[in-house]
Scaffold this active site. Structure first.
Site, short mmCIF file in Angstrom:
data_model
loop_
_atom_site.label_atom_id
_atom_site.label_comp_id
_atom_site.label_asym_id
_atom_site.label_seq_id
_atom_site.Cartn_x
_atom_site.Cartn_y
_atom_site.Cartn_z
CE LYS A 130 -7.85 31.32 24.14
NZ LYS A 130 -7.03 31.70 25.17
CG ASP A 163 -3.77 29.12 26.34
OD1 ASP A 163 -4.34 28.39 27.18
OD2 ASP A 163 -4.05 30.32 26.17
P1 ATP Z 1 -3.14 34.14 25.68
O1 ATP Z 1 -4.55 34.16 25.14
O2 ATP Z 1 -2.46 32.77 25.55
O3 ATP Z 1 -2.96 34.79 26.99
P2 ATP Z 1 -2.57 36.43 24.12
O4 ATP Z 1 -3.33 36.27 22.83
O5 ATP Z 1 -3.21 37.26 25.15
O6 ATP Z 1 -2.26 35.00 24.66
P3 ATP Z 1 -0.13 36.79 22.65
O7 ATP Z 1 -0.63 37.37 21.40
O8 ATP Z 1 0.29 35.37 22.63
O9 ATP Z 1 -1.17 37.02 23.85
O10 ATP Z 1 1.07 37.74 23.13
C1 ATP Z 1 1.49 37.84 24.46
C2 ATP Z 1 2.91 38.42 24.51
O11 ATP Z 1 3.81 37.49 23.92
C3 ATP Z 1 3.07 39.72 23.77
O12 ATP Z 1 3.52 40.67 24.70
C4 ATP Z 1 4.14 39.48 22.70
O13 ATP Z 1 5.10 40.49 22.66
C5 ATP Z 1 4.79 38.16 23.11
N1 ATP Z 1 5.06 37.26 21.97
C6 ATP Z 1 6.08 36.43 21.86
N2 ATP Z 1 6.04 35.73 20.73
C7 ATP Z 1 4.93 36.11 20.07
C8 ATP Z 1 4.35 35.73 18.82
N3 ATP Z 1 4.90 34.80 18.03
N4 ATP Z 1 3.20 36.31 18.47
C9 ATP Z 1 2.62 37.23 19.30
N5 ATP Z 1 3.15 37.64 20.46
C10 ATP Z 1 4.29 37.09 20.86
#
Ligand code: ATP
Length: 284
Positions: A10, A136
């Site tokens: 997203k 989210d």
């Molecule tokens: P948001 O935009 O919702 O804040 P993000 O893109 O910044 O999310 P994610 O990629 O969702 O962050 O990862 C955040 C944390 O979640 C990471 O530290 C990761 O280790 C953990 N995590 C748990 N499950 C997953 C997964 N399926 N894919 C990616 N990261 C994951």
């Protein structure tokens, strides 16, 4: 039987924080949409009652800390499913990037297991379950384009923005969403992005107005903490992207581009110093 689900990333076209609530969460107003950069999940029933996760990505947890694991456990417990599942995550979305990769994997797991186990759960109910996993997740369950309020879980579907190219660039740093929100001071904010203008731009399908009204108040924190994010924004603008913004709490920066001819110039310009650059389409 094996089933597959796509878990797209997203981006926020607008992200505003109104105030910090008594429960510690922030009251937000966001306009979110999806792009064609997606993880792919493969789900297969196991002969025993357990949840197993694997992935080609070596840098995410594969145990109960994985959001896909948590989603599978939640749906099993809530609907009393005494079956097991093996989930393989083909990660394409950069991690901790502000692109909701983990949330989208959780949402895809909910959708997929609903199908695999024939549970007949409505989309609205999947969103309620998703909200227990992360703010989210409900949006990632429904996809499309939506206004998200509350802590991000209350959704109102709106029309999709016009089709365009999206260049995503992630500097080699990981940003903690909790840390950015922790440092954000709503009362020190001088200007809020205009939700009304953005909604007007989207409903009229005006690409130019969408680009002009992009806004993310979390940039006030992340750009100060990480000057490389600001540098990426400036490069993208200089290279000719029509609209540029940081996604979520960062550090990924996206550029909206209407003309294909401009895309390779931007991609090549960024790749000179940033390893992770993706050219995708808006998912409409
Ligand atoms: P948001 O935009 O919702 O804040 P993000 O893109 O910044 O999310 P994610 O990629 O969702 O962050 O990862 C955040 C944390 O979640 C990471 O530290 C990761 O280790 C953990 N995590 C748990 N499950 C997953 C997964 N399926 N894919 C990616 N990261 C994951």
């Amino acid at each position: 039987m094996k089933i597959y689900e796509k878990a797209p990333a997203k981006i926020n076209l607008l992200l505003d924080v109104l105030r910090k609530r008594e429960d510690g969460f922030h009251e937000v107003e966001m306009i979110m949409t999806m792009v064609d950069l997606a993880d792919r999940l493969e789900m297969e029933e196991l002969p025993r009652d357990s949840i197993m996760i694997s992935s080609q990505a070596g840098y995410i947890p594969l145990d109960e800390k994985n959001l896909a694991f948590q989603a599978a456990k939640l749906i099993k417990d809530r609907y009393d499913v005494r079956k097991g599942v093996y989930i393989h995550l083909d990660k394409k979305i950069p991690v901790a990037a502000g692109l909701a990769g983990g949330s989208s994997d959780a949402a895809a797991t909910l959708r997929g297991l609903n199908r695999l186990w024939g549970l007949g759960i409505s989309e609205a109910e999947l969103c309620v379950l998703g909200a227990e996993l992360g703010s989210d997740v409900p949006f990632c369950v429904t996809g499309g384009t939506a206004i998200a309020t509350g802590r991000g879980e209350k959704l109102e579907r709106i029309s999709n923005p016009p089709q365009c190219w999206v260049v995503l660039a992630k500097p080699p740093i990981n940003v903690s969403t909790a840390d950015v929100y922790g440092k954000f001071r709503a009362n020190e904010l001088k200007q809020h992005p205009s939700k009304a203008n953005m909604l007007n731009a989207i409903s009229h399908g005006s690409f130019t107005d969408i680009c002009e009204n992009l806004g993310n108040v979390l940039e006030t924190v992340t750009l100060q903490l990480y000057p490389e994010v600001l540098q990426l924004k400036e490069s993208m603008e200089r290279l000719g992207a029509d609209g540029v913004l940081m996604s979520g709490s960062g550090p990924t920066v996206f550029g909206l581009v209407s003309k294909e001819a401009k895309v390779s110039r931007i991609y090549n310009g960024l790749r000179g110093y940033c390893k992770e650059v993706y050219v995708v389409r808006m998912l409409t």
